[in-house]
Design an enzyme around this catalytic site. Structure first.
Site, PDB file in Angstrom:
ATOM      1  N   CYS A  58      38.136  46.610  38.068  1.00  0.00           N
ATOM      2  CA  CYS A  58      37.895  46.017  39.356  1.00  0.00           C
ATOM      3  C   CYS A  58      36.432  46.180  39.492  1.00  0.00           C
ATOM      4  CB  CYS A  58      38.813  46.836  40.520  1.00  0.00           C
ATOM      5  SG  CYS A  58      40.339  46.481  40.521  1.00  0.00           S
ATOM      6  N   ARG A 141      45.639  40.403  40.643  1.00  0.00           N
ATOM      7  CA  ARG A 141      44.319  39.691  40.835  1.00  0.00           C
ATOM      8  C   ARG A 141      44.551  38.130  41.341  1.00  0.00           C
ATOM      9  NH1 ARG A 141      41.185  43.688  38.856  1.00  0.00           N
ATOM     10  NH2 ARG A 141      42.596  45.102  37.309  1.00  0.00           N
TER      11      ARG A 141
HETATM   12  C1  BEZ Z   1      41.603  48.475  36.864  1.00  0.00           C
HETATM   13  O1  BEZ Z   1      40.978  49.214  35.956  1.00  0.00           O
HETATM   14  O2  BEZ Z   1      40.820  47.943  37.535  1.00  0.00           O
HETATM   15  C2  BEZ Z   1      43.086  48.691  37.132  1.00  0.00           C
HETATM   16  C3  BEZ Z   1      43.789  48.864  36.065  1.00  0.00           C
HETATM   17  C4  BEZ Z   1      45.151  49.004  36.186  1.00  0.00           C
HETATM   18  C5  BEZ Z   1      45.912  49.212  37.508  1.00  0.00           C
HETATM   19  C6  BEZ Z   1      44.650  48.785  38.587  1.00  0.00           C
HETATM   20  C7  BEZ Z   1      43.480  48.714  38.511  1.00  0.00           C
END
Ligand code: BEZ
Length: 241
Positions: A58, A141
Site C-alpha cells: 500500500c 485493492r
Molecule cells: C501490503 O503490503 O500492502 C499488504 C499486504 C498484505 C495484506 C495487506 C496489506
C-alpha cells in the site's frame, strides 16, 4: 425442525457494476468531509481502496499515485482513496510516508488527495470492496473509474498481495475518454497513437465501401475495421476540461 421461525439470511449488498450510478455516501477524509460522487460532478474520479495503512504494498502504491496525481489531474481526473482504518492512522501513515520513506527515487511525497476513513466498512461494503474469500477485515485493492456524470465506467480488483500498475490505470482513463469523444473502441493493448476500432457498419453498402477501401480505414473483415487516430487527437481530448 422448527418450520415456523424464518431463517436469518446474511445481509448481502449488491456489488456495483459497470454502467451503474456510483453509490452515494458522505465520509470523513484526510482532506475534510466529502459528499460522493456529488461534489465530483463534471470531473472523472478514481475511487480506490487499499487493505491497510502502514503496510508495504500500500505504501508503494500511495507514493506512486501521489507522485502521478498531476498527470491524472491534467486529464480531468481526481483521486479518492479508502481503507477501513481510522482517520488518525491515515494521518500518521501519510506523515510517515512524507517524512521518512524514500522509494524508487520518490521522496518527500505528500498525499494531497482525500483518504477516506471507513472503520464501519459502510462505504467499502457499498462498493463491494470487502471480498470475504480474500479478507473479512480488509478491503481488496479495488479501482472504480467514475465519469463526470457519476456513472461507473470501469472496475478493476487486485488481491492484497499485488500492487496496481499505474500506467495501466492511466491508460484506462485515457482510453475511456477517447472512446467517448470519438465513438470508437480500443483494441487489445491500445496505446494513444495506435489505430482504434470503428463501430460495425450498419448496412451492406457501408460495409462494402469499407472493404473496398473507400473510407480511411482498414477492414480485416466486415465486422472488424480500424482507423488511425493520431496521438495529438487523443491529447486534445484528455487536456480538455
Ligand atoms: C501490503 O503490503 O500492502 C499488504 C499486504 C498484505 C495484506 C495487506 C496489506
Amino acid at each position: 425442525m422448527d418450520t415456523t421461525t424464518p431463517v436469518q439470511q446474511p445481509e448481502v449488498q449488491p456489488m456495483p457494476r459497470i454502467g451503474d450510478a456510483a453509490p452515494a455516501f458522505k465520509a470523513v477524509t484526510t482532506q475534510g468531509e466529502i459528499n460522493f460522487p456529488e461534489q465530483y460532478q463534471g470531473s472523472w474520479v478514481i475511487l480506490f481502496s487499499h487493505p491497510a495503512d502502514f503496510t508495504p504494498v500500500c505504501t508503494s502504491e500511495f507514493m506512486t499515485f501521489a507522485s502521478r496525481e498531476q498527470q491524472f489531474a491534467a486529464a480531468n481526473c481526481k483521486l479518492v482513496g479508502l481503507s477501513v482504518d481510522g482517520l488518525y492512522s491515515h494521518i500518521a501513515w501519510l506523515r510517515t510516508i512524507k517524512e521518512k520513506i524514500e522509494y524508487k527515487g520518490m521522496k518527500n511525497v505528500e498525499v494531497k488527495f482525500p483518504l477516506i476513513e471507513d472503520i464501519t466498512m459502510e462505504v467499502a461494503k457499498k462498493y463491494g470492496m470487502i471480498q470475504p474469500g480474500e479478507s473479512n477485515t480488509k478491503a481488496v485493492r479495488a479501482v472504480f473509474f467514475i465519469d463526470p456524470k457519476g456513472v461507473i465506467r470501469t472496475i478493476i480488483y487486485y488481491p492484497l498481495s499485488l500492487g496496481r500498475n499505474f500506467d495501466e490505470l492511466y491508460r484506462v482513463l485515457v482510453a475511456l475518454q477517447t472512446a467517448d469523444a470519438y465513438s470508437v473502441a480500443m483494441p487489445a493493448d491500445w496505446q494513444p497513437g495506435d489505430d482504434v476500432i470503428v463501430p460495425t457498419a450498419g448496412s451492406c453498402g457501408v460495409a462494402k465501401e469499407r472493404m473496398d477501401g473507400k473510407e480511411a480505414m482498414q477492414c480485416h473483415d466486415w465486422f472488424f475495421c480500424t482507423k488511425p487516430l493520431p496521438k495529438s487527437e487523443v491529447e486534445k481530448v484528455i487536456s480538455k476540461k
